[in-house]
Design an enzyme around this catalytic site. Structure first.
Site, PDB file in Angstrom:
ATOM      1  N   ARG A 154     -17.453 -28.583 -13.617  1.00 12.40           N
ATOM      2  CA  ARG A 154     -17.344 -27.113 -13.643  1.00 12.40           C
ATOM      3  C   ARG A 154     -18.402 -26.422 -12.781  1.00 12.40           C
ATOM      4  NH1 ARG A 154     -16.041 -28.414 -19.098  1.00 12.40           N
ATOM      5  NH2 ARG A 154     -13.830 -27.994 -19.517  1.00 12.40           N
TER       6      ARG A 154
ATOM      7  N   LYS B 125     -16.626 -19.628   0.955  1.00  9.29           N
ATOM      8  CA  LYS B 125     -15.208 -19.985   0.852  1.00  9.29           C
ATOM      9  C   LYS B 125     -15.075 -21.498   0.885  1.00  9.29           C
ATOM     10  CE  LYS B 125     -12.486 -16.208   2.821  1.00  9.29           C
ATOM     11  NZ  LYS B 125     -11.549 -15.880   3.921  1.00  9.29           N
TER      12      LYS B 125
ATOM     13  N   GLU C 134     -14.775 -18.709  17.812  1.00  6.96           N
ATOM     14  CA  GLU C 134     -15.191 -17.959  16.622  1.00  6.96           C
ATOM     15  C   GLU C 134     -16.310 -16.973  16.961  1.00  6.96           C
ATOM     16  OE1 GLU C 134     -13.943 -17.712  13.705  1.00  6.96           O
ATOM     17  OE2 GLU C 134     -12.707 -19.495  13.359  1.00  6.96           O
TER      18      GLU C 134
ATOM     19  N   LYS D   8     -21.201 -12.612  10.452  1.00  7.07           N
ATOM     20  CA  LYS D   8     -20.565 -13.165   9.249  1.00  7.07           C
ATOM     21  C   LYS D   8     -21.326 -12.767   7.991  1.00  7.07           C
ATOM     22  CE  LYS D   8     -17.655 -16.070   7.099  1.00  7.07           C
ATOM     23  NZ  LYS D   8     -17.369 -17.473   7.400  1.00  7.07           N
TER      24      LYS D   8
ATOM     25  N   GLU E  68     -13.383 -10.844  -0.248  1.00  9.19           N
ATOM     26  CA  GLU E  68     -12.289 -10.555   0.684  1.00  9.19           C
ATOM     27  C   GLU E  68     -11.283  -9.559   0.107  1.00  9.19           C
ATOM     28  OE1 GLU E  68     -10.127 -13.166   4.118  1.00  9.19           O
ATOM     29  OE2 GLU E  68      -9.753 -13.818   2.069  1.00  9.19           O
TER      30      GLU E  68
ATOM     31  N   ARG F 173     -13.891  -7.982   4.572  1.00  8.81           N
ATOM     32  CA  ARG F 173     -14.004  -9.385   4.970  1.00  8.81           C
ATOM     33  C   ARG F 173     -12.739  -9.902   5.658  1.00  8.81           C
ATOM     34  NH1 ARG F 173     -16.734 -14.333   1.428  1.00  8.81           N
ATOM     35  NH2 ARG F 173     -16.422 -15.959   2.982  1.00  8.81           N
TER      36      ARG F 173
ATOM     37  N   ASN G  97     -10.720 -12.713   9.768  1.00  7.02           N
ATOM     38  CA  ASN G  97      -9.521 -13.502  10.040  1.00  7.02           C
ATOM     39  C   ASN G  97      -8.820 -13.073  11.337  1.00  7.02           C
ATOM     40  OD1 ASN G  97      -9.132 -15.360   7.661  1.00  7.02           O
ATOM     41  ND2 ASN G  97      -9.344 -13.410   6.598  1.00  7.02           N
TER      42      ASN G  97
ATOM     43  N   HIS H   8      -6.511 -15.404  13.197  1.00  5.67           N
ATOM     44  CA  HIS H   8      -6.205 -16.527  12.315  1.00  5.67           C
ATOM     45  C   HIS H   8      -4.774 -16.510  11.772  1.00  5.67           C
ATOM     46  CE1 HIS H   8     -10.486 -17.110  12.583  1.00  5.67           C
ATOM     47  NE2 HIS H   8     -10.450 -18.166  11.800  1.00  5.67           N
TER      48      HIS H   8
ATOM     49  N   HIS I 228      -3.360 -19.927  12.347  1.00  7.06           N
ATOM     50  CA  HIS I 228      -3.005 -20.854  11.275  1.00  7.06           C
ATOM     51  C   HIS I 228      -1.542 -21.280  11.379  1.00  7.06           C
ATOM     52  CE1 HIS I 228      -6.485 -19.538   8.375  1.00  7.06           C
ATOM     53  NE2 HIS I 228      -6.877 -20.380   9.313  1.00  7.06           N
TER      54      HIS I 228
ATOM     55  N   HIS J 114      -8.936 -26.272  15.724  1.00  7.31           N
ATOM     56  CA  HIS J 114      -8.826 -24.996  15.015  1.00  7.31           C
ATOM     57  C   HIS J 114      -9.232 -23.819  15.903  1.00  7.31           C
ATOM     58  CE1 HIS J 114      -9.048 -21.982  11.873  1.00  7.31           C
ATOM     59  NE2 HIS J 114     -10.321 -21.761  12.180  1.00  7.31           N
TER      60      HIS J 114
END
Length: 378
Positions: free
Chosen positions: A121, A143, A185, A227, A237, A241, A245, A248, A252, A265
Site C-alpha cells: 500500500r 505520475k 519534450e 514541468k 491534472e 497540467r 500533454n 501527446h 500516443h 516516444h
C-alpha cells in the site's frame, strides 16, 4: 549544480541536475531517509545495468542494493511486468522499509513508481533517470502507471518520489536517436510555457545535438522548471497540467497504431506536436510565422521516424486518451510560442484534417531520408 524544488499540496522534493550524481547515490539515499532504516531495491533494465552497473556497484561498496530487472521497451510496460516485479520484491523480503530506485528511462521510472505506489500500500522511491526524456519529463510530477491494449498509461496512480537525481553523465551513452527524441519534450516545454527555452533551442541546436555538457544542463534545467511549475499549480491534472500533454494525443495514437515498435516516444510526440501546431494554425490561434518556427524547430531536432498508418485510425485511437472528460476530447493547442491552451470543442473532421496533413509531412520526410541514403551509397 542546479537544484529545483517541487512543492505540491501532498509532496515536496528536490530535482537535482548535475554530473557524477550516481557516485554519491548511497549517501544521497541515506540523507533522504533522515537516518531511518531502509533497504534499497534498484529497478533497471539489463541494457542500462550493462552500461552503468559497475559504477553503481562501486558507489554502494559492501552494502549492495537488491537489483531487479525488467525487459526494455514500451511493450513491457504492462500489468504482467508489474506482477512479476511485485513477486520478486516479496520473495526478496522487501517490507515497508524498502526504498525503490528507478534507474532507467521512462518505462523503468513509470513502472517503478507504480510498484512503489501499490507494494504494501505504498513505499518510498527515488527517480534516477538515465535518458534525456525521463530527466526532463517523465521522472517529475508523480505520475506512475502502465499501458493497456486500449491505450497508454490507463492504469496508474499519483505517487511522488522522494527526489529526482538527473545525472547528466548518464546521457553520454545515450544513442543520438534517443537524445533527439528526448529533446522533443524540451521543445514542447518551450512551446507551451517558456519562450526563452524555445529561443535557446533555436540558437544552440548544434551544441545541444553534439551533447555539449553545458548546453544539455541548461536545457534539462529549463525543461524541469517548466514541468515543476506546472505540476506545483495543478498536481492532479484537473486543468493546467493538461498542457504538458501537448503533442501527446496524436503522439500516443501513433504509438498504439504501430504497436509501440516503430517510433521512439519522443518521435511520436514530435509528430503529434506538428499536428497540434497545424491545428492551431487552422483555427487561427497562431500566425503562420509562429507555426513555421515551431515546426522547423521540431524537424531541426529530428529526423523523426515516419510511420505508415491511416488518419482515421489515429483519430479513432484518440477516443481512449486520458484527457477526455465525459466523452469530450480535450486537446492542447498553441496560442503563441510560450503559451498553450486546452480546447474542448475540437471536432473529428478537424482532427482528421490535422492528422492527414501530419501524415503528408511524414511521407515527405520518408522520401527525403531515402534520397539521402541513396546519395551516401553512391
Amino acid at each position: 549544480m542546479p537544484s529545483i524544488q517541487l512543492k505540491t499540496p501532498t509532496a515536496s522534493y528536490e530535482i537535482t541536475i548535475g554530473s557524477g550524481l550516481i557516485k554519491t547515490l548511497p549517501r544521497r539515499l541515506a540523507r533522504l531517509k533522515n537516518g531511518r532504516p531502509f533497504r534499497p531495491f534498484l529497478v533497471t533494465s539489463s541494457e542500462i545495468w550493462g552500461l552503468w552497473g559497475r559504477q553503481v556497484s562501486a558507489a554502494f561498496g559492501k552494502e549492495q542494493p537488491t537489483v531487479l530487472f525488467l525487459p526494455a521497451g514500451e511493450k513491457h510496460k504492462r500489468l504482467r511486468t508489474v506482477e512479476s516485479l511485485l513477486e520478486q520484491l516479496a520473495a526478496a523480503g522487501a517490507d515497508r522499509d524498502a526504498l525503490l530506485v528507478a534507474f532507467g528511462g521512462g518505462v523503468v521510472g513509470d513502472v517503478t513508481g507504480f510498484l512503489a505506489a501499490i507494494y504494501m500500500r505504498g513505499v518510498s522511491y527515488v527517480q534516477v533517470p538515465t535518458t534525456l526524456l525521463a530527466q526532463v519529463d517523465s521522472s517529475i510530477g508523480g505520475k506512475t502507471g502502465v499501458n493497456l491494449a486500449a491505450g497508454k498509461n490507463l492504469v496508474g496512480s499519483f505517487h511522488h518520489p522522494l527526489a529526482v537525481l538527473a545525472d547528466t553523465d548518464l546521457l553520454k551513452t545515450l544513442p543520438l536517436a534517443e537524445l533527439r527524441a528526448g529533446l522533443q519534450e524540451s521543445i514542447k516545454a518551450g512551446i507551451i510555457r517558456d519562450p526563452k527555452l524555445f529561443r535557446y533551442l533555436e540558437n544552440n541546436a548544434e551544441a545541444v545535438l553534439k551533447g555539449d555538457a553545458k548546453a544539455l544542463t541548461h536545457v534539462v534545467a529549463a525543461s524541469v522548471r517548466v514541468k515543476a511549475d506546472v505540476v506545483a499549480n495543478d498536481e492532479r491534472e484537473s486543468g493546467l497540467r493538461m498542457i504538458l500533454n501537448y503533442g501527446h494525443t496524436l503522439g500516443h495514437a501513433i504509438e498504439a497504431a504501430t504497436g509501440y515498435k516503430q517510433l521512439l516516444h519522443g518521435e511520436a510526440v514530435g509528430w503529434g506536436s506538428i499536428a497540434a501546431t497545424h491545428l492551431g494554425l487552422m483555427r487561427g490561434m497562431i500566425g503562420q510565422a509562429d507555426a513555421d518556427r515551431m515546426i522547423q524547430l521540431i524537424l531541426r531536432y529530428g529526423p523523426l521516424t515516419p510511420a505508415t498508418v491511416r488518419a482515421a485510425k489515429l483519430v479513432d485511437l484518440t477516443a481512449n486518451d486520458k484527457k477526455n472528460r465525459s466523452g469530450t476530447l480535450n486537446y492542447v493547442l498553441p496560442a503563441a510560442i510560450g503559451k498553450a491552451v486546452v480546447v474542448r470543442d475540437v471536432t473529428r473532421d478537424e482532427l482528421l484534417e490535422a492528422a492527414g496533413w501530419m501524415l503528408e509531412q511524414m511521407k515527405s520526410a520518408g522520401r527525403n531520408s531515402k534520397k539521402k541514403s541513396e546519395k551516401k551509397r553512391r
